[in-house]
Design an enzyme around this catalytic site. Structure first.
Site, short mmCIF file in Angstrom:
data_model
loop_
_atom_site.label_atom_id
_atom_site.label_comp_id
_atom_site.label_asym_id
_atom_site.label_seq_id
_atom_site.Cartn_x
_atom_site.Cartn_y
_atom_site.Cartn_z
N LEU A 186 -0.03 19.97 8.31
CA LEU A 186 0.61 21.27 8.32
C LEU A 186 2.13 21.11 8.46
CD1 LEU A 186 -1.57 23.72 10.49
CD2 LEU A 186 -1.00 23.91 8.06
N GLU A 187 2.87 21.97 7.81
CA GLU A 187 4.33 21.93 7.94
C GLU A 187 4.70 22.31 9.38
OE1 GLU A 187 4.63 26.39 5.90
OE2 GLU A 187 5.51 24.67 4.93
N GLY A 188 5.93 21.93 9.77
CA GLY A 188 6.38 22.33 11.11
C GLY A 188 6.79 21.18 12.01
N ARG A 189 6.49 19.90 11.60
CA ARG A 189 6.94 18.80 12.45
C ARG A 189 8.46 18.66 12.36
NH1 ARG A 189 1.27 18.73 11.94
NH2 ARG A 189 0.41 17.65 13.76
N PRO A 244 0.79 -1.23 0.00
CA PRO A 244 0.00 0.00 0.00
C PRO A 244 0.82 1.28 0.00
CG PRO A 244 -0.71 -1.51 1.75
CD PRO A 244 0.56 -2.03 1.19
#
Lengths: 61, 61, 61, 61, 61, 61
Positions: free
Chosen positions: F9-12, F2
């Site tokens: 959202l960006e930022g991790r 799979p």
């Protein structure tokens, strides 16, 4: 958000899909800090006629 | 990888889909240097009720 | 329509992308009968930090 | 282009889908300056078995 | 849900994107009966190097 | 296959993304029986300017 899309061959059981949504949600919450209520999981099932690898459809292998 | 998704109206024959997967894979391998075994092609068929251009569904044209 | 999306690792040259759009379009036209003017090709580049196989990101391998 | 994809639970009427394509196209044209003929809208319907939020499929709620 | 994805060439102003999210949401709510709080809109911007029609990238036209 | 796509959202942090790919892969393998080597995870990061809920972009809230 986050939105998770799982593309896989059709044929999994209802129970497998139930568990997939549950466990993938847990994995996303655990690792990204997202709140559980916000996580969406979408299963997209592919037929063997419409999916191929190395130039051949699974239905032609 | 690469992963190729082809979205098109439903109605192509099985033979057309077989050839599509084969030829698109060849084109990707030839131009990107990816190895053939790694190229995946996913065909996503759209119904005329669920696809529109210029504000009108194909089924309403 | 058809709409073709090619997801691949970033890093291909401009020339490779030019050829990819050209050859994939030819392959789609040849096998589906779609008219060339209607075929759209979208390249989506993935970074090694945001793509993983077998549980590991490419950047961690 | 622009290409708009609307993913939603299956079950809307034909009339709702007709209006959705029309109104979304209007909204895109009005706000982005794109020409109406170029805007494509694709409706992707999800089944309750294949879509979940907060770890549970809609079909299991 | 519904989840709306708008793929378009990069270059629209911040104000155009603000209005796009607002008006597309209104269109979806008005025509599908979905509640406003549930509608998500995702803008995906394409670069001219990575998008082509009729076999040619926009950057090569 | 799979193929799992996670839109968020960006930022991790890099570490969060590493763990996300690992844990999501485990969840998919455990619940679908797919072999680990075949599972691909693609992270798609959204900017606050390009993502909105309830008619408002996150950057406008």
């Amino acid at each position: 958000m986050p939105y998770v899309t799982v593309k896989m061959l059709e044929g999994r059981t209802d129970e497998q899909k139930r568990a997939l949504v549950e466990k993938v949600t847990e994995a996303v919450v655990e690792t990204t800090g997202a709140s559980k209520e916000k996580v969406a999981v979408i299963i997209e099932e592919m037929s063997k006629n419409n999916y191929g690898v190395a130039g051949k459809r699974i239905s032609d292998q």
